[in-house]
Write a protein that holds these residues in place. Structure first.
Motif, PDB file in Angstrom:
ATOM      1  N   MET A   1      28.090  32.753 -24.890  1.00  0.00           N
ATOM      2  CA  MET A   1      28.656  31.405 -24.724  1.00  0.00           C
ATOM      3  C   MET A   1      28.275  30.859 -23.343  1.00  0.00           C
ATOM      4  N   GLN A   2      27.851  29.619 -23.331  1.00  0.00           N
ATOM      5  CA  GLN A   2      27.481  28.982 -22.066  1.00  0.00           C
ATOM      6  C   GLN A   2      28.468  27.866 -21.735  1.00  0.00           C
ATOM      7  N   ILE A   3      28.570  27.585 -20.446  1.00  0.00           N
ATOM      8  CA  ILE A   3      29.523  26.557 -20.018  1.00  0.00           C
ATOM      9  C   ILE A   3      29.018  25.175 -20.422  1.00  0.00           C
ATOM     10  N   GLU A   4      29.849  24.458 -21.138  1.00  0.00           N
ATOM     11  CA  GLU A   4      29.564  23.059 -21.429  1.00  0.00           C
ATOM     12  C   GLU A   4      30.882  22.290 -21.437  1.00  0.00           C
ATOM     13  N   ASP A   5      30.802  20.977 -21.651  1.00  0.00           N
ATOM     14  CA  ASP A   5      32.003  20.151 -21.629  1.00  0.00           C
ATOM     15  C   ASP A   5      33.040  20.672 -22.624  1.00  0.00           C
ATOM     16  N   LYS A   6      34.300  20.531 -22.259  1.00  0.00           N
ATOM     17  CA  LYS A   6      35.439  20.900 -23.109  1.00  0.00           C
ATOM     18  C   LYS A   6      35.634  22.405 -23.229  1.00  0.00           C
ATOM     19  N   MET A   7      35.069  23.147 -22.300  1.00  0.00           N
ATOM     20  CA  MET A   7      35.331  24.580 -22.239  1.00  0.00           C
ATOM     21  C   MET A   7      36.336  24.843 -21.112  1.00  0.00           C
ATOM     22  N   ALA A   8      37.211  25.817 -21.347  1.00  0.00           N
ATOM     23  CA  ALA A   8      38.105  26.294 -20.287  1.00  0.00           C
ATOM     24  C   ALA A   8      37.379  27.445 -19.594  1.00  0.00           C
ATOM     25  N   VAL A   9      37.121  27.277 -18.316  1.00  0.00           N
ATOM     26  CA  VAL A   9      36.262  28.207 -17.579  1.00  0.00           C
ATOM     27  C   VAL A   9      37.061  28.853 -16.447  1.00  0.00           C
ATOM     28  N   SER A  10      36.938  30.181 -16.317  1.00  0.00           N
ATOM     29  CA  SER A  10      37.556  30.898 -15.197  1.00  0.00           C
ATOM     30  C   SER A  10      36.460  31.314 -14.222  1.00  0.00           C
ATOM     31  N   ILE A  11      36.667  31.005 -12.964  1.00  0.00           N
ATOM     32  CA  ILE A  11      35.684  31.399 -11.937  1.00  0.00           C
ATOM     33  C   ILE A  11      36.404  32.001 -10.732  1.00  0.00           C
ATOM     34  N   HIS A  12      35.692  32.895 -10.054  1.00  0.00           N
ATOM     35  CA  HIS A  12      36.076  33.247  -8.695  1.00  0.00           C
ATOM     36  C   HIS A  12      35.153  32.475  -7.765  1.00  0.00           C
ATOM     37  N   TYR A  13      35.730  31.965  -6.677  1.00  0.00           N
ATOM     38  CA  TYR A  13      34.925  31.175  -5.755  1.00  0.00           C
ATOM     39  C   TYR A  13      35.265  31.556  -4.325  1.00  0.00           C
ATOM     40  N   THR A  14      34.276  31.449  -3.462  1.00  0.00           N
ATOM     41  CA  THR A  14      34.501  31.502  -2.028  1.00  0.00           C
ATOM     42  C   THR A  14      33.789  30.297  -1.443  1.00  0.00           C
ATOM     43  N   LEU A  15      34.528  29.526  -0.650  1.00  0.00           N
ATOM     44  CA  LEU A  15      33.988  28.305  -0.048  1.00  0.00           C
ATOM     45  C   LEU A  15      33.884  28.501   1.456  1.00  0.00           C
ATOM     46  N   LYS A  16      32.667  28.307   1.984  1.00  0.00           N
ATOM     47  CA  LYS A  16      32.458  28.413   3.432  1.00  0.00           C
ATOM     48  C   LYS A  16      31.925  27.099   3.989  1.00  0.00           C
ATOM     49  N   ASP A  17      32.244  26.853   5.257  1.00  0.00           N
ATOM     50  CA  ASP A  17      31.635  25.708   5.922  1.00  0.00           C
ATOM     51  C   ASP A  17      30.271  26.124   6.474  1.00  0.00           C
ATOM     52  N   ASN A  18      29.593  25.174   7.135  1.00  0.00           N
ATOM     53  CA  ASN A  18      28.232  25.469   7.593  1.00  0.00           C
ATOM     54  C   ASN A  18      28.185  26.513   8.701  1.00  0.00           C
ATOM     55  N   ALA A  19      29.334  26.775   9.327  1.00  0.00           N
ATOM     56  CA  ALA A  19      29.376  27.815  10.361  1.00  0.00           C
ATOM     57  C   ALA A  19      29.643  29.190   9.757  1.00  0.00           C
ATOM     58  N   GLY A  20      29.812  29.232   8.428  1.00  0.00           N
ATOM     59  CA  GLY A  20      30.045  30.517   7.769  1.00  0.00           C
ATOM     60  C   GLY A  20      31.499  30.926   7.716  1.00  0.00           C
ATOM     61  N   GLU A  21      32.385  30.036   8.178  1.00  0.00           N
ATOM     62  CA  GLU A  21      33.826  30.320   8.117  1.00  0.00           C
ATOM     63  C   GLU A  21      34.333  30.081   6.702  1.00  0.00           C
ATOM     64  N   ILE A  22      35.171  30.994   6.208  1.00  0.00           N
ATOM     65  CA  ILE A  22      35.743  30.817   4.876  1.00  0.00           C
ATOM     66  C   ILE A  22      36.836  29.758   4.930  1.00  0.00           C
ATOM     67  N   ILE A  23      36.685  28.714   4.110  1.00  0.00           N
ATOM     68  CA  ILE A  23      37.674  27.642   4.026  1.00  0.00           C
ATOM     69  C   ILE A  23      38.701  27.972   2.955  1.00  0.00           C
ATOM     70  N   ASP A  24      38.223  28.545   1.852  1.00  0.00           N
ATOM     71  CA  ASP A  24      39.114  28.825   0.732  1.00  0.00           C
ATOM     72  C   ASP A  24      38.433  29.859  -0.153  1.00  0.00           C
ATOM     73  N   SER A  25      39.242  30.668  -0.834  1.00  0.00           N
ATOM     74  CA  SER A  25      38.672  31.676  -1.720  1.00  0.00           C
ATOM     75  C   SER A  25      39.703  32.100  -2.751  1.00  0.00           C
ATOM     76  N   SER A  26      39.222  32.411  -3.940  1.00  0.00           N
ATOM     77  CA  SER A  26      40.115  32.937  -4.982  1.00  0.00           C
ATOM     78  C   SER A  26      40.046  34.457  -5.047  1.00  0.00           C
ATOM     79  N   GLN A  27      39.169  35.069  -4.258  1.00  0.00           N
ATOM     80  CA  GLN A  27      39.001  36.533  -4.317  1.00  0.00           C
ATOM     81  C   GLN A  27      40.303  37.215  -3.908  1.00  0.00           C
ATOM     82  N   GLY A  28      40.683  38.238  -4.671  1.00  0.00           N
ATOM     83  CA  GLY A  28      41.935  38.916  -4.405  1.00  0.00           C
ATOM     84  C   GLY A  28      43.123  38.202  -5.013  1.00  0.00           C
ATOM     85  N   ASP A  29      42.851  37.103  -5.703  1.00  0.00           N
ATOM     86  CA  ASP A  29      43.891  36.315  -6.340  1.00  0.00           C
ATOM     87  C   ASP A  29      43.459  36.076  -7.790  1.00  0.00           C
TER      88      ASP A  29
END
Ligand code: ZN
Length: 161
Positions: A1-29
């Motif tokens: 199954m591939q992601i397309e419109d009208k799918m419920a999708v679960s992701i883990h994400y880590t968001l960093k700024d350009n300095a490499g600092e983590i702004i937000d993350s779902s890891q461990g949650d």
């Protein structure tokens, strides 16, 4: 199954700024669950997730235009301090949420300066103007239910009804 419109999708994400600092993350949650194709994520990230499969992991850099938007200086405003009379210990950096003027959705408000009579507020999204560096792992993909599609959001943990 591939992601397309009208799918419920679960992701883990880590968001960093350009300095490499983590702004937000779902890891461990719990993974973030969203309804694909409804604007639940920033446009650049939804675009990148389209057609991905469970187990896919990737890095993507998203320009502000495809992220939380560019900063708009007209959204920095001075309001009378009375507007915040219910708030104890008003401080620079405090964040609130307010109803958008058009009634559509919720705007974040950040206090950026304090004077005796006025408070400077910034209605830009806190990440407006930021380049977003995401690391994404696709955890689960399923078809959304009829109720979820009608409501425009995913049900389950965190849903209020
Ligand atoms: Zn609902």
């Amino acid at each position: 199954m591939q992601i397309e419109d009208k799918m419920a999708v679960s992701i883990h994400y880590t968001l960093k700024d350009n300095a490499g600092e983590i702004i937000d993350s779902s890891q461990g949650d719990e993974p973030l669950v969203y309804l694909h194709g409804t604007g639940g994520l920033v446009p650049g990230l939804e675009k990148e997730l389209t057609s991905k499969a469970v187990g896919d992991a990737f890095d993507v850099t998203i320009a502000p235009e495809d992220g939380y938007g560019v900063r708009d200086d007209s959204l920095v405003q001075e309001v009378p301090r009375d507007a915040f009379q219910d708030v104890k210990d008003l401080e620079v950096g405090m964040q609130f949420h307010t109803q958008a003027p058009d009634g559509e959705g919720i705007l974040p408000v950040t206090i950026t300066a304090l004077k005796d009579e006025e408070v400077t507020i910034d209605l830009n999204h806190p990440l407006a103007g930021e380049t977003l560096n995401f690391h994404i792992e696709v955890i689960d993909i399923r078809a959304a239910t009829k109720d979820e599609l009608a409501h425009g959001h995913v049900h389950g943990a965190g849903c209020q009804h």
